[in-house]
Structures are given as C-alpha cells and as structure tokens.
Scaffold this motif. Structure first.
Motif, PDB file in Angstrom:
ATOM      1  N   ALA A 360       0.818  -1.204   0.000  1.00 55.50           N
ATOM      2  CA  ALA A 360       0.000   0.000   0.000  1.00 55.50           C
ATOM      3  C   ALA A 360       0.856   1.259   0.000  1.00 55.50           C
ATOM      4  N   LEU A 361       2.019   1.201   0.655  1.00 54.20           N
ATOM      5  CA  LEU A 361       2.847   2.392   0.823  1.00 54.20           C
ATOM      6  C   LEU A 361       3.558   2.794  -0.457  1.00 54.20           C
ATOM      7  N   TYR A 362       4.180   1.807  -1.127  1.00 50.78           N
ATOM      8  CA  TYR A 362       4.883   2.168  -2.365  1.00 50.78           C
ATOM      9  C   TYR A 362       4.875   1.064  -3.414  1.00 50.78           C
ATOM     10  N   GLY A 363       3.780   0.309  -3.458  1.00 58.81           N
ATOM     11  CA  GLY A 363       3.583  -0.620  -4.565  1.00 58.81           C
ATOM     12  C   GLY A 363       4.533  -1.789  -4.604  1.00 58.81           C
ATOM     13  N   ALA A 364       4.991  -2.243  -3.461  1.00 60.66           N
ATOM     14  CA  ALA A 364       5.926  -3.369  -3.429  1.00 60.66           C
ATOM     15  C   ALA A 364       5.282  -4.625  -4.006  1.00 60.66           C
ATOM     16  N   ASP A 365       6.088  -5.432  -4.687  1.00 60.29           N
ATOM     17  CA  ASP A 365       5.639  -6.711  -5.243  1.00 60.29           C
ATOM     18  C   ASP A 365       6.154  -7.856  -4.385  1.00 60.29           C
ATOM     19  N   TYR A 366       5.387  -8.947  -4.368  1.00 63.39           N
ATOM     20  CA  TYR A 366       5.786 -10.134  -3.618  1.00 63.39           C
ATOM     21  C   TYR A 366       5.408 -11.393  -4.383  1.00 63.39           C
ATOM     22  N   THR A 367       5.979 -12.499  -3.924  1.00 66.13           N
ATOM     23  CA  THR A 367       5.655 -13.834  -4.422  1.00 66.13           C
ATOM     24  C   THR A 367       4.991 -14.620  -3.296  1.00 66.13           C
ATOM     25  N   ALA A 368       3.924 -15.344  -3.620  1.00 65.26           N
ATOM     26  CA  ALA A 368       3.241 -16.167  -2.621  1.00 65.26           C
ATOM     27  C   ALA A 368       3.007 -17.560  -3.176  1.00 65.26           C
ATOM     28  N   ARG A 369       2.903 -18.525  -2.283  1.00 63.07           N
ATOM     29  CA  ARG A 369       2.617 -19.906  -2.655  1.00 63.07           C
ATOM     30  C   ARG A 369       1.611 -20.504  -1.666  1.00 63.07           C
ATOM     31  N   LEU A 370       0.784 -21.406  -2.187  1.00 59.02           N
ATOM     32  CA  LEU A 370       0.002 -22.272  -1.317  1.00 59.02           C
ATOM     33  C   LEU A 370       1.001 -23.097  -0.521  1.00 59.02           C
ATOM     34  N   ALA A 371       0.960 -22.995   0.809  1.00 57.59           N
ATOM     35  CA  ALA A 371       2.035 -23.554   1.631  1.00 57.59           C
ATOM     36  C   ALA A 371       1.660 -24.822   2.370  1.00 57.59           C
ATOM     37  N   SER A 372       0.375 -25.074   2.607  1.00 60.70           N
ATOM     38  CA  SER A 372      -0.018 -26.214   3.429  1.00 60.70           C
ATOM     39  C   SER A 372      -0.162 -27.503   2.631  1.00 60.70           C
ATOM     40  N   LEU A 401      -2.668 -18.241  -8.139  1.00 62.05           N
ATOM     41  CA  LEU A 401      -2.809 -19.250  -7.101  1.00 62.05           C
ATOM     42  C   LEU A 401      -3.588 -20.431  -7.672  1.00 62.05           C
ATOM     43  N   PRO A 402      -3.480 -21.608  -7.073  1.00 58.36           N
ATOM     44  CA  PRO A 402      -4.215 -22.771  -7.601  1.00 58.36           C
ATOM     45  C   PRO A 402      -5.728 -22.555  -7.554  1.00 58.36           C
ATOM     46  N   GLY A 403      -6.405 -23.027  -8.583  1.00 62.57           N
ATOM     47  CA  GLY A 403      -7.840 -22.844  -8.665  1.00 62.57           C
ATOM     48  C   GLY A 403      -8.636 -23.600  -7.635  1.00 62.57           C
ATOM     49  N   ASP A 404      -8.013 -24.560  -6.929  1.00 64.45           N
ATOM     50  CA  ASP A 404      -8.738 -25.300  -5.892  1.00 64.45           C
ATOM     51  C   ASP A 404      -8.474 -24.745  -4.496  1.00 64.45           C
ATOM     52  N   LEU A 405      -7.928 -23.520  -4.435  1.00 66.00           N
ATOM     53  CA  LEU A 405      -7.674 -22.891  -3.137  1.00 66.00           C
ATOM     54  C   LEU A 405      -8.965 -22.841  -2.328  1.00 66.00           C
ATOM     55  N   ALA A 406      -8.855 -23.071  -1.017  1.00 70.25           N
ATOM     56  CA  ALA A 406     -10.041 -23.128  -0.164  1.00 70.25           C
ATOM     57  C   ALA A 406      -9.774 -22.434   1.168  1.00 70.25           C
ATOM     58  N   PRO A 407     -10.831 -21.932   1.811  1.00 64.30           N
ATOM     59  CA  PRO A 407     -10.659 -21.382   3.162  1.00 64.30           C
ATOM     60  C   PRO A 407      -9.971 -22.393   4.069  1.00 64.30           C
ATOM     61  N   GLY A 408      -9.066 -21.891   4.893  1.00 67.24           N
ATOM     62  CA  GLY A 408      -8.299 -22.762   5.776  1.00 67.24           C
ATOM     63  C   GLY A 408      -6.942 -23.132   5.220  1.00 67.24           C
ATOM     64  N   ASP A 409      -6.752 -22.980   3.899  1.00 66.36           N
ATOM     65  CA  ASP A 409      -5.425 -23.196   3.334  1.00 66.36           C
ATOM     66  C   ASP A 409      -4.451 -22.160   3.890  1.00 66.36           C
ATOM     67  N   LEU A 410      -3.173 -22.516   3.903  1.00 65.68           N
ATOM     68  CA  LEU A 410      -2.127 -21.594   4.342  1.00 65.68           C
ATOM     69  C   LEU A 410      -1.413 -21.016   3.137  1.00 65.68           C
ATOM     70  N   ILE A 411      -1.209 -19.704   3.173  1.00 65.92           N
ATOM     71  CA  ILE A 411      -0.460 -18.996   2.134  1.00 65.92           C
ATOM     72  C   ILE A 411       0.839 -18.486   2.747  1.00 65.92           C
ATOM     73  N   ALA A 412       1.956 -18.697   2.053  1.00 66.49           N
ATOM     74  CA  ALA A 412       3.253 -18.160   2.474  1.00 66.49           C
ATOM     75  C   ALA A 412       3.662 -17.063   1.504  1.00 66.49           C
ATOM     76  N   VAL A 413       4.007 -15.914   2.040  1.00 68.47           N
ATOM     77  CA  VAL A 413       4.501 -14.797   1.235  1.00 68.47           C
ATOM     78  C   VAL A 413       5.991 -14.666   1.502  1.00 68.47           C
ATOM     79  N   ALA A 414       6.784 -14.735   0.442  1.00 72.30           N
ATOM     80  CA  ALA A 414       8.244 -14.761   0.575  1.00 72.30           C
ATOM     81  C   ALA A 414       8.831 -13.365   0.705  1.00 72.30           C
TER      82      ALA A 414
END
Length: 460
Positions: A360-372, A401-414
């Motif tokens: 939000a502050l300056y448009g930083a980019d990140y990578t995330a993965r389904l982690a669980s 993100l994977p199309g089968d993502l569901a509530p309760g899944d864990l996301i890791a942001v690197a």
C-alpha cells in the motif's frame, strides 16, 4: 464453491494490466531459491523452512506469523563479513531489529546502525558493543544524542547544523569526544521509488553537497575540538540492483574530501557508502551478489582516491534488506475467496496492511505460494488482500494461485523479512503477529504476538 479459473492463455488475458505478467508460472508449487530462504523446501507437499513444516508452526503459534530462517540470516551476515574483510559491515537495524537479531549480528561480527533511542536500547539491552554501533537519523533529539554519547557509540552521523551544536554541547557535558561523520546529499537519484530514494537534493536527509552545506558542516565540526570528524556518509536509496550510482556518489564525496584536506589540512580516514542493495521479490528480479558488491565498491573507492590523490579510506557498508529480507516469510490463513465479475479472484487472509504495509505504501511486489499442500489445479488470477477497512489493503496486487484454493489453506509470502515487522501497525486494532525463528528442525518465539491487553495498555 464455484470460482472463475483463469488458465494461462485464456481468452480473458487481455484484462490484465500491461505491466503485469500475462502468463502463470509453469509450476505453482516451485519455490524459487532466489526468492525463498536458503533452507526452504517442501515435504509431504507442505512448505518447510529451517526443517520445520509450516503446518506445525501455524498449529503452535497461529497466524499471521512472521517466520525467520536463522541460518539464512546468519549465513548472509557471514557472506558480507567474508566479502568486506578490509572494510566495515554494519547491519541496518531499521530493516528488522529485535533483541535476538541483535545477538545474531553481534555474534557474526557485524556492526549495527540504529536510528533512534529505541533501537539503541534494543542493542544495548543484549550487551552489543557500543563502539560497533552507528547512530543515524535526520532529527535526533537532544535526549537521543545524549543517550548515544553516554553509551559511547562508535559513530554519530550528523544530519543538520543543529545536531552539530547539540553534539558539541553534550560532548563537553560528558567529557567524551564522539567520532562524527557527515551525511552528505550527493545529488544521485537511485532508480527506485520516490519514497526510498534518499540522495537527491529535494528531500529531508543529509547536508547538500551542491549548496555547500556539507562543506560548512565540516567547518563547524572541525571548529569544535570536542568532536572528531572521521569521515563522510552517503546513502543513495533502497532496492538498488547495480553499483553505478555508488560510483557517482563516491566520486562526488572524493571532491569534498579534497576540499576538506585543502581547506583544513585534514585527511578523513573513513567513507560510508550506505546500503540499499536489492533482493528478489518476484521471478526475474535482478539482485547484487555480495562478492560482486564488495569487489565493485572496493575498486570504486580505490579509483576515486587515486584520482583525488588521497589515501584509500576505510570503506563501510550498511546492508539491511539484503541480510534480513529473504530470510523472512509471512504465513497467513485463507479466510474468504470471492470472484469479482469474472476478472480475478479476491483471496482474503487474516492479516494485511497491519503486518505488511509496503504494498500500500509504495507498490511493493511479492511472491506467494500455497504452503499447506501442493496442488495441480489450473492457475487462478488472484489478488491477495487483507482484512482491513481499506480498498488499498493488498498484500499482492496480482498473482496466480491454484484454482482449488479453499478457506483454511495456508499462504506463504516470501521475502518479508525486511521492513514488514518494522513497519507493522495496529490498524483496526489488529495485534501485531509473533516472530518465530526456525533452525535445524526447531522453532522458538523471538518476538511475542500481541494480545488484547497489549492493545488496551496505556488507554485511560
């Protein structure tokens, strides 16, 4: 649950912004070693860091959760120490500092930069040698400077004429002679966001070389026998991925070194070129190799010293992000998943701009993965958002993100080890997450999670 799945090459691809990648990664389970901690991997489908399964971390400590790979952090300290054997390396505490991190820095033989009395207190509380501490800041109060003088910090980087007078008074009062450097605004604009470019003239840091303010600062310091002027300091910005700007900065600083020698007969022995070395946040980001940084800066400083007929000064660098950034990962739990007009899917997690305001502050980019778990589902164009009452509360603006993502899944942001915890806040009265260190299959809390008592403390 029905959700719009947007596979790579789908007919809807034209809705993507032009500056965003139009295609999903070939494998959404892969952890790019340039972005993720050195000890990260997958076991039984789940992401592991430091030999610890993220599912176990979340079960024990909850989410959101900052995870720091201790071995990654320490190994990057050692990389810098080995590369700059003939110079000084000071970790920039503003990137991320707590008592345990201060111990790591101390044990790995680095110095430490602090920007406030609070950061100084953290360092001193674990017995960090004060002579290895440098005090920064553009508006150091009399109390902060007094704390630094009393502690006997190794260097104070002066940022204004007022600080010179304050420091002279305090040195007299306490019978000490602090070593001083001048923060010089050299007029070099790093190719980075406006908010993290720090060496152009029109901003709050430093004393301008072009206006003559830096030279005047040298006159005032040298007129005070209770202060010892030992060098010049420059910091051209953050997330820098080449050394060209440092060469320009060093060349301009050399001119001031010559001027000081000619005017005062004083040869300053130290040159601090700051830090700001970039790391990889998303695939394809350029980075700087530590040895290449050291070799390049060493050559730059030697060249400018020779051209100015000066002895080669001792070089100091101040890495922060490039030590802490990649060592950190943030874990979230998925709460809600919402399609919007078939364009993208909004994935809401249990944190957001309170634990990572950089997007939000300056448009930083990140990578995330389904982690669980792993998933072979088709990629889904997503926006990873937080739970705060702001439309700008985004962790990652566009990702797959994977199309089968569901509530309760864990996301890791690197790559969240730098500036995320440092900039954390309590917007909407969310408590700040815990910080957990992992190493050799074990984990431990190094910063406790806040609770409601913490949020209410101090209120009458």
């Amino acid at each position: 649950m029905s959700r719009f799945v947007h596979p790579a090459g789908d007919r809807h691809a034209e809705v993507l912004p032009e500056d965003r990648p139009p295609h999903a990664p070939a494998d959404l389970n892969v952890l790019d070693p340039a972005i993720w901690p050195r000890t990260s991997g997958r076991s039984d489908g789940a992401v592991t860091i430091g030999g610890v399964d993220v599912r176990d971390l979340v079960a024990e400590y909850g989410t959101p959760l900052y995870v720091v790979d201790e071995e990654d952090f320490r190994s990057r300290c050692r990389d810098y120490r080995a590369a700059f054997t003939d110079g000084e390396v000071h970790y920039a505490g503003k990137a991320f500092l707590c008592r345990e991190v201060a111990r790591w820095i101390m044990q790995e033989g680095l110095g430490l930069d602090v920007c406030s009395a609070g950061e100084l207190a953290v360092a001193l509380s674990v017995g960090f040698p004060p002579e290895r501490i440098t005090m920064h800041g553009n508006n150091k109060s009399l109390a902060e400077l007094e704390r630094a003088v009393e502690a006997g910090v190794g260097h104070v980087v002066v940022d204004s004429f007022e600080e010179i007078a304050r420091l002279g008074f305090l040195a007299d009062k306490h019978g000490r002679r602090p070593k001083v450097m001048i923060r010089v605004t050299v007029g070099v604009e790093a190719h980075t966001h406006e908010f993290i470019a720090t060496a152009h003239d029109d901003q709050k840091f430093g004393l301008s070389l072009n206006s003559g303010a830096a030279a005047e600062a040298a006159r005032r310091i040298l007129a005070l026998p209770q202060l010892e002027l030992v060098g010049l300091h420059s910091h051209i910005g953050s997330q820098i991925t080449d050394t060209a700007g440092f060469e320009v900065a060093a060349s301009r600083l050399a001119k001031l070194l010559v001027q000081i020698k000619e005017e005062h007969g004083v040869v300053l022995p130290e040159l601090d070129l700051g830090g700001g070395y970039g790391i990889a946040y998303v695939e394809g980001d350029e980075t700087l190799d530590v040895k290449e940084i050291a070799d390049s800066l060493r050559e730059i400083v030697a060249k400018v010293a020779r051209s100015a007929d000066l002895p080669v000064p001792t070089l100091t660098v101040e890495p922060g992000r490039s030590i802490a950034g990649t060592a950190g990962v943030t874990l979230y739990e998925v709460g809600t998943i919402k399609d919007v007009e078939g364009l993208r899917t909004y994935v809401s997690v249990d944190g957001g701009m309170s634990d990572n305001i950089r997007t939000a502050l300056y448009g930083a980019d990140y990578t995330a993965r389904l982690a669980s778990r792993e998933s072979d589902a088709e990629p889904m164009l997503s926006r990873l958002v937080g739970k705060h009452c702001e439309s700008g509360d985004m962790v990652i603006r566009d990702l797959w993100l994977p199309g089968d993502l569901a509530p309760g899944d864990l996301i890791a942001v690197a790559a969240t080890g730098a500036y995320c915890r440092s900039l954390a806040n309590n917007y909407n009265y969310l408590p700040k997450p815990a910080v957990v260190a992992v190493k050799d299959g074990t984990s431990r809390v190094i910063v406790q999670r806040e609770n409601e008592d913490d949020l209410l403390r101090g209120q009458l």
